[in-house]
Design a protein around this motif. Structure first.
Motif, mmCIF file in Angstrom:
data_model
loop_
_atom_site.group_PDB
_atom_site.id
_atom_site.type_symbol
_atom_site.label_atom_id
_atom_site.label_comp_id
_atom_site.label_asym_id
_atom_site.label_seq_id
_atom_site.Cartn_x
_atom_site.Cartn_y
_atom_site.Cartn_z
ATOM 1 N N ARG A 208 0.822 -1.205 0.000
ATOM 2 C CA ARG A 208 0.000 0.000 0.000
ATOM 3 C C ARG A 208 0.860 1.261 0.000
ATOM 4 N NH1 ARG A 208 -4.287 1.628 4.803
ATOM 5 N NH2 ARG A 208 -5.071 3.548 3.847
ATOM 6 N N ARG B 213 1.443 4.087 -2.977
ATOM 7 C CA ARG B 213 1.252 5.526 -2.769
ATOM 8 C C ARG B 213 2.467 6.321 -3.233
ATOM 9 N NH1 ARG B 213 -1.652 6.383 3.131
ATOM 10 N NH2 ARG B 213 -3.649 5.387 2.623
ATOM 11 N N TRP C 241 -0.841 13.532 -1.670
ATOM 12 C CA TRP C 241 -1.510 12.237 -1.703
ATOM 13 C C TRP C 241 -2.811 12.271 -0.903
ATOM 14 C CZ3 TRP C 241 -2.369 7.692 -3.726
ATOM 15 C CH2 TRP C 241 -3.044 6.745 -2.960
ATOM 16 N N GLU C 242 -2.769 12.873 0.295
ATOM 17 C CA GLU C 242 -3.961 12.936 1.120
ATOM 18 C C GLU C 242 -5.047 13.759 0.442
ATOM 19 O OE1 GLU C 242 -4.693 11.334 3.777
ATOM 20 O OE2 GLU C 242 -2.749 10.320 3.907
ATOM 21 N N LYS D 141 -6.394 11.606 -2.400
ATOM 22 C CA LYS D 141 -6.695 10.225 -2.029
ATOM 23 C C LYS D 141 -8.037 9.784 -2.567
ATOM 24 C CE LYS D 141 -6.983 7.257 2.071
ATOM 25 N NZ LYS D 141 -6.886 7.236 3.561
ATOM 26 N N TRP D 142 -9.016 10.683 -2.558
ATOM 27 C CA TRP D 142 -10.362 10.353 -3.041
ATOM 28 C C TRP D 142 -10.347 9.966 -4.509
ATOM 29 C CZ3 TRP D 142 -12.565 13.115 -7.048
ATOM 30 C CH2 TRP D 142 -11.932 14.308 -7.394
ATOM 31 N N TRP E 40 -7.870 8.446 -6.276
ATOM 32 C CA TRP E 40 -7.357 7.098 -6.481
ATOM 33 C C TRP E 40 -8.288 6.057 -5.861
ATOM 34 C CZ3 TRP E 40 -3.559 7.039 -9.880
ATOM 35 C CH2 TRP E 40 -2.789 8.199 -10.014
ATOM 36 N N SER E 41 -8.891 6.388 -4.723
ATOM 37 C CA SER E 41 -9.823 5.451 -4.096
ATOM 38 C C SER E 41 -11.025 5.197 -4.994
ATOM 39 C CB SER E 41 -10.288 5.998 -2.744
ATOM 40 O OG SER E 41 -9.199 6.146 -1.856
ATOM 41 N N ARG E 42 -11.526 6.270 -5.584
ATOM 42 C CA ARG E 42 -12.690 6.116 -6.461
ATOM 43 C C ARG E 42 -12.321 5.347 -7.718
ATOM 44 N NH1 ARG E 42 -16.762 10.972 -8.489
ATOM 45 N NH2 ARG E 42 -18.476 9.594 -9.073
ATOM 46 N N TRP F 18 -10.250 2.876 -8.117
ATOM 47 C CA TRP F 18 -10.209 1.428 -7.903
ATOM 48 C C TRP F 18 -11.579 0.844 -7.612
ATOM 49 C CZ3 TRP F 18 -6.358 -1.043 -9.763
ATOM 50 C CH2 TRP F 18 -5.093 -0.454 -9.802
ATOM 51 N N LYS F 19 -12.539 1.690 -7.252
ATOM 52 C CA LYS F 19 -13.878 1.184 -6.941
ATOM 53 C C LYS F 19 -14.787 1.129 -8.166
ATOM 54 C CE LYS F 19 -13.784 2.804 -2.152
ATOM 55 N NZ LYS F 19 -14.359 3.773 -1.171
ATOM 56 N N CYS G 123 -4.454 4.534 -14.369
ATOM 57 C CA CYS G 123 -3.384 4.943 -13.443
ATOM 58 C C CYS G 123 -2.201 5.516 -14.211
ATOM 59 C CB CYS G 123 -2.932 3.753 -12.606
ATOM 60 S SG CYS G 123 -4.039 3.342 -11.250
#
Length: 240
Positions: free
Chosen positions: A71, A75, A92-93, A96-97, A99-101, A103-104, A116
């Motif tokens: 992980r 990052r 990154w913070e 973060k939303w 990259w999280s979205r 992968w979902k 990516c």
């Protein structure tokens, strides 16, 4: 009557004297060097060794506990040199939303990996290739008037607008700040999860079509891209 010495005897005497003198010089030099070695040896012997036997260990500097995690490595690769704190929060913070979205979204893994690369400016566009291959042109293969960057290929290429219009994925042209990631974030905010899936597959299909045109001599055909996107999404929805 004077008693003389032969040349051979005189030569031997001089040779002996010179040899003794040279030996004396050599001894002095060696003694100086020996003293230095002895001093170093004494210092080494005076170093106190720990009574505890500590074994060498691998330590991952990116984690406080030193344990490697995929992980964290992801990052670091995703953020690259931008993995820095700016204004109290790392980039990154703040992203973060995004990259999280990503992968979902319910699309093929190959599409996610492609996206990516797109967001990280890592696609083998002509602009990126020209920085690695000497003599390679960085101009667009289609318009030949602009550098073929990721943003140019997925935003300025005329085929893109026709494909987006057919798929209902048109967005606000002024909603991004000039970079690929800004452009993606603007689309992410405009679209729902399903539209994001169509958007990702659309970009992937455009890249696939671009490669077929360049390397296989295919004709540029927006209808072919639209059909490819619809077929892929139909297959993904059918699999769900």
């Amino acid at each position: 009557m004077a008693v003389g010495r032969s040349k051979k005897v005189l030569t031997n005497i001089l040779r002996d004297k010179l040899s003794k003198r040279l030996e004396g010089w050599r001894g002095k030099i060696l003694s100086r060097g020996g003293k230095k070695v002895l001093l170093k040896g004494e210092r080494i012997r005076n170093i106190r060794l720990s009574a505890n036997t500590v074994h060498d260990e691998w330590y991952w500097s990116a984690e406080k506990d030193g344990v490697f995690t995929v992980r964290k490595a992801y990052r670091l690769m995703a953020g690259g040199c931008e993995f820095l704190e700016v204004g109290g929060a790392s980039i990154w913070e703040r992203e973060k939303w995004l990259w999280s979205r990503l992968w979902k979204i319910a699309v093929w893994p190959r599409v996610k990996l492609f996206f990516c690369q797109l967001c990280s400016e890592a696609l083998a566009t002509r602009e990126n290739t020209a920085t690695r291959v000497r003599g390679e042109s960085s101009f667009c293969s289609f318009c030949n008037s602009s550098f073929e960057s990721s943003l140019h290929l997925f935003w300025d290429w005329g085929v893109v607008h026709r494909v987006c219009e057919r798929l209902g994925l048109e967005g606000d042209e002024d909603a991004y700040g000039g970079g690929v990631r800004d452009w993606v974030k603007a689309r992410w905010r405009e679209f729902g999860r399903r539209e994001c899936g169509w958007f990702m597959v659309g970009c992937w299909a455009l890249w696939e079509h671009r490669n077929k045109v360049i390397f296989e001599g295919r004709e540029v055909d927006p209808n072919c891209v639209v059909k490819r996107v619809r077929d892929v999404m139909e297959e993904i929805d059918g699999g769900d």
